[in-house]
Motif scaffolding. Structure first.
Motif, PDB file in Angstrom:
ATOM      1  N   ASN A  79       0.829  -1.211   0.000  1.00 47.71           N
ATOM      2  CA  ASN A  79       0.000   0.000   0.000  1.00 47.71           C
ATOM      3  C   ASN A  79       0.860   1.257   0.000  1.00 47.71           C
ATOM      4  OD1 ASN A  79      -3.111  -0.456   0.345  1.00 47.71           O
ATOM      5  ND2 ASN A  79      -2.129  -2.126   1.466  1.00 47.71           N
ATOM      6  N   LEU A  80       1.944   1.234   0.784  1.00 49.75           N
ATOM      7  CA  LEU A  80       2.865   2.378   0.790  1.00 49.75           C
ATOM      8  C   LEU A  80       3.451   2.594  -0.603  1.00 49.75           C
ATOM      9  CD1 LEU A  80       4.616   1.618   4.182  1.00 49.75           C
ATOM     10  CD2 LEU A  80       3.402   3.742   3.633  1.00 49.75           C
ATOM     11  N   SER A  81       3.706   1.498  -1.309  1.00 52.46           N
ATOM     12  CA  SER A  81       4.265   1.601  -2.658  1.00 52.46           C
ATOM     13  C   SER A  81       3.308   2.357  -3.587  1.00 52.46           C
ATOM     14  CB  SER A  81       4.559   0.194  -3.188  1.00 52.46           C
ATOM     15  OG  SER A  81       5.071   0.253  -4.492  1.00 52.46           O
ATOM     16  N   ASP A  82       2.009   2.140  -3.409  1.00 56.79           N
ATOM     17  CA  ASP A  82       1.022   2.888  -4.206  1.00 56.79           C
ATOM     18  C   ASP A  82       1.046   4.375  -3.853  1.00 56.79           C
ATOM     19  OD1 ASP A  82      -0.084   1.015  -5.968  1.00 56.79           O
ATOM     20  OD2 ASP A  82      -1.438   0.246  -4.429  1.00 56.79           O
ATOM     21  N   LEU A  83       1.235   4.681  -2.578  1.00 54.24           N
ATOM     22  CA  LEU A  83       1.360   6.102  -2.197  1.00 54.24           C
ATOM     23  C   LEU A  83       2.609   6.698  -2.829  1.00 54.24           C
ATOM     24  CD1 LEU A  83       0.415   6.182   1.625  1.00 54.24           C
ATOM     25  CD2 LEU A  83      -1.057   6.683  -0.340  1.00 54.24           C
ATOM     26  N   ALA A  84       3.723   5.955  -2.802  1.00 55.92           N
ATOM     27  CA  ALA A  84       4.974   6.440  -3.406  1.00 55.92           C
ATOM     28  C   ALA A  84       4.768   6.700  -4.890  1.00 55.92           C
ATOM     29  CB  ALA A  84       6.094   5.418  -3.195  1.00 55.92           C
ATOM     30  N   ALA A  85       4.022   5.804  -5.544  1.00 58.98           N
ATOM     31  CA  ALA A  85       3.793   5.931  -6.987  1.00 58.98           C
ATOM     32  C   ALA A  85       3.037   7.202  -7.330  1.00 58.98           C
ATOM     33  CB  ALA A  85       3.017   4.716  -7.490  1.00 58.98           C
ATOM     34  N   MET A  86       2.265   7.730  -6.368  1.00 58.01           N
ATOM     35  CA  MET A  86       1.500   8.961  -6.585  1.00 58.01           C
ATOM     36  C   MET A  86       2.254  10.186  -6.062  1.00 58.01           C
ATOM     37  SD  MET A  86      -1.382   7.781  -7.943  1.00 58.01           S
ATOM     38  CE  MET A  86      -2.624   9.066  -7.767  1.00 58.01           C
ATOM     39  N   GLY A  87       3.465   9.963  -5.545  1.00 55.90           N
ATOM     40  CA  GLY A  87       4.255  11.075  -5.006  1.00 55.90           C
ATOM     41  C   GLY A  87       3.796  11.523  -3.628  1.00 55.90           C
ATOM     42  N   ALA A  88       3.054  10.664  -2.920  1.00 56.42           N
ATOM     43  CA  ALA A  88       2.435  11.058  -1.645  1.00 56.42           C
ATOM     44  C   ALA A  88       3.294  10.684  -0.441  1.00 56.42           C
ATOM     45  CB  ALA A  88       1.055  10.418  -1.518  1.00 56.42           C
ATOM     46  N   LEU A 196       9.726  -8.941   1.622  1.00 55.44           N
ATOM     47  CA  LEU A 196       9.733  -7.555   2.098  1.00 55.44           C
ATOM     48  C   LEU A 196      10.074  -6.569   0.994  1.00 55.44           C
ATOM     49  CD1 LEU A 196      11.402  -7.573   5.628  1.00 55.44           C
ATOM     50  CD2 LEU A 196       9.036  -7.112   5.027  1.00 55.44           C
ATOM     51  N   PRO A 197       9.091  -6.194   0.202  1.00 56.99           N
ATOM     52  CA  PRO A 197       9.346  -5.174  -0.815  1.00 56.99           C
ATOM     53  C   PRO A 197       9.774  -3.857  -0.147  1.00 56.99           C
ATOM     54  CG  PRO A 197       6.986  -5.687  -0.675  1.00 56.99           C
ATOM     55  CD  PRO A 197       7.687  -6.638   0.235  1.00 56.99           C
ATOM     56  N   GLN A 198      10.504  -3.039  -0.880  1.00 59.35           N
ATOM     57  CA  GLN A 198      10.978  -1.751  -0.362  1.00 59.35           C
ATOM     58  C   GLN A 198      10.229  -0.620  -1.059  1.00 59.35           C
ATOM     59  OE1 GLN A 198      13.093  -1.320   2.115  1.00 59.35           O
ATOM     60  NE2 GLN A 198      13.436  -3.519   2.316  1.00 59.35           N
ATOM     61  N   PRO A 199       9.160  -0.120  -0.447  1.00 55.93           N
ATOM     62  CA  PRO A 199       8.435   0.977  -1.104  1.00 55.93           C
ATOM     63  C   PRO A 199       9.346   2.190  -1.240  1.00 55.93           C
ATOM     64  CG  PRO A 199       7.664   0.679   1.146  1.00 55.93           C
ATOM     65  CD  PRO A 199       8.610  -0.448   0.871  1.00 55.93           C
ATOM     66  N   ARG A 200       9.343   2.809  -2.407  1.00 57.20           N
ATOM     67  CA  ARG A 200      10.313   3.877  -2.713  1.00 57.20           C
ATOM     68  C   ARG A 200       9.718   5.235  -2.371  1.00 57.20           C
ATOM     69  NH1 ARG A 200      14.737   0.807  -2.695  1.00 57.20           N
ATOM     70  NH2 ARG A 200      14.614  -0.910  -4.201  1.00 57.20           N
ATOM     71  N   MET A 201       9.508   5.463  -1.063  1.00 58.29           N
ATOM     72  CA  MET A 201       8.815   6.665  -0.610  1.00 58.29           C
ATOM     73  C   MET A 201       9.564   7.940  -0.984  1.00 58.29           C
ATOM     74  SD  MET A 201       6.531   4.735   0.589  1.00 58.29           S
ATOM     75  CE  MET A 201       5.365   6.052   0.761  1.00 58.29           C
ATOM     76  N   GLU A 202      10.871   7.972  -0.699  1.00 58.72           N
ATOM     77  CA  GLU A 202      11.625   9.206  -0.961  1.00 58.72           C
ATOM     78  C   GLU A 202      11.697   9.507  -2.444  1.00 58.72           C
ATOM     79  OE1 GLU A 202      15.514   9.528   0.908  1.00 58.72           O
ATOM     80  OE2 GLU A 202      14.580   8.760   2.736  1.00 58.72           O
ATOM     81  N   LEU A 203      11.913   8.463  -3.233  1.00 49.80           N
ATOM     82  CA  LEU A 203      11.963   8.668  -4.682  1.00 49.80           C
ATOM     83  C   LEU A 203      10.624   9.207  -5.168  1.00 49.80           C
ATOM     84  CD1 LEU A 203      13.326   8.403  -7.446  1.00 49.80           C
ATOM     85  CD2 LEU A 203      12.528   6.022  -7.529  1.00 49.80           C
TER      86      LEU A 203
END
Ligand SMILES: [Mg+2]
Length: 316
Positions: A79-88, A196-203
């Motif tokens: 779910n965090l990965s989806d937020l990262a994908a939207m730049g959130a 354990l995927p690594q959601p790319r929040m900072e990117l």
């Protein structure tokens, strides 16, 4: 949505919430400590609320005998990965758990501990949820909320002809990790990438204003590039020789070239896929192709076109 209603009669419902889930909500005032009917979420002034929901089912998204903490962490991370994908930037989440009848409170404790660990890593908090018992296997879902400056969320629809296509990290590790697990060839690095995927929040947040389109790779690279192409009314060329591989994945593919399919169609990567018109120099990203006219996603190995028989994961 109901606020941690509980209808799992085998365990004391109120103790379960108080002992295992309330501690996950204590730092988010809008959770009201899970004692009210619903949560209250106030996005910061000048921000949009970005909302996503991803579910995981035993036997489909995870094997079932993993540690409960790992299941919880993967659920939160996809779910965090989806937020990262939207730049959130992460804010809060709702949890829904459908537990098989024989679930122990120790299992729930380990599940909650996994969530707590990742809440601290990714600065997100439980705001509410719902648990029920279930006649079938375990299924769980999270609805995650993030924030982004109003109007600035990254979308799939902005790719333009001539844009470069980029990915973060390395591709195929998770699909190959699952293969190793199922075939019992131990490969801790690849298996860890599956668990354990690594959601790319900072990117994700750093791409706001830079990327012309973005998404995360969950179904498989070729299929997901196709989603960007459809949303943007363009085509794409992907260069197989440019795809970033981990050492472990590269050596498996070298031994068995049929495994290339796991790299470009395996899915579960949770890396970011994005396009940009200007060259980007950010550590950990790789240019893998370009946006062209048309509607097709073409995979090439240098000048040779590769026939793609499987583009990604299909549920139905
Ligand atoms: Mg996604």
């Amino acid at each position: 949505m109901a606020h941690f209603q509980h209808s799992h009669r085998a365990m004391n419902e109120f103790d379960l919430i108080k002992n295992h889930f309330a501690p996950l909500a204590k730092d988010f005032s809008g959770s009201l400590n899970l004692t009210d009917d619903a949560a209250i979420i106030t996005p910061p002034v000048g921000c949009d609320l970005v909302v996503t929901k991803d579910a995981m089912c035993e036997g489909v998204h995870f094997i079932g005998h993993e540690d409960a903490a790992l299941i919880a962490q993967k659920l939160l991370r996809v779910n965090l990965s989806d937020l990262a994908a939207m730049g959130a930037t992460p804010l809060a989440y709702l949890l829904s758990l459908q537990l098989p009848k024989n679930t122990t409170s120790d299992w729930i404790k380990r599940f909650a501990n996994g969530l707590l660990r990742d809440q601290n890593t990714f600065s997100i908090h439980l705001a509410g949820g719902d648990t029920t018992s279930n006649l079938g296997p375990l299924s769980c879902s999270i609805t995650a909320f993030g924030t982004v400056k109003t109007g600035n969320a990254l979308k799939r629809s902005g790719a333009k002809i001539g844009d470069s296509i980029y990915v973060s990290g390395t591709l195929g590790d998770s699909a190959l990790g699952l293969k190793c697990l199922l075939e019992k060839h131990s490969n801790p690095f690849l298996e860890d990438r599956y668990f354990l995927p690594q959601p790319r929040m900072e990117l994700g947040t750093s791409l706001v204003g830079i990327a012309s389109s973005a998404m995360d790779i969950s179904d498989g690279l070729i299929q997901d590039v196709g989603h960007i192409c459809t949303a943007s009314n363009v085509g794409a060329i992907i260069h197989r020789e440019l795809l970033p591989l981990s050492k472990a994945a590269a050596s498996m593919v070298k031994n068995d070239p049929n495994l290339w399919e796991a790299i470009y169609a395996g899915g579960d990567d949770y890396e970011l896929l994005f396009t940009a018109s200007d060259p980007i120099t950010i550590n950990g990203i790789t240019r893998i192709g370009e946006i062209v006219s048309g509607a097709d996603v073409l995979l090439k190995d240098y000048e040779n076109i590769i026939a793609v028989t499987r583009k990604g994961f299909a549920h139905f």
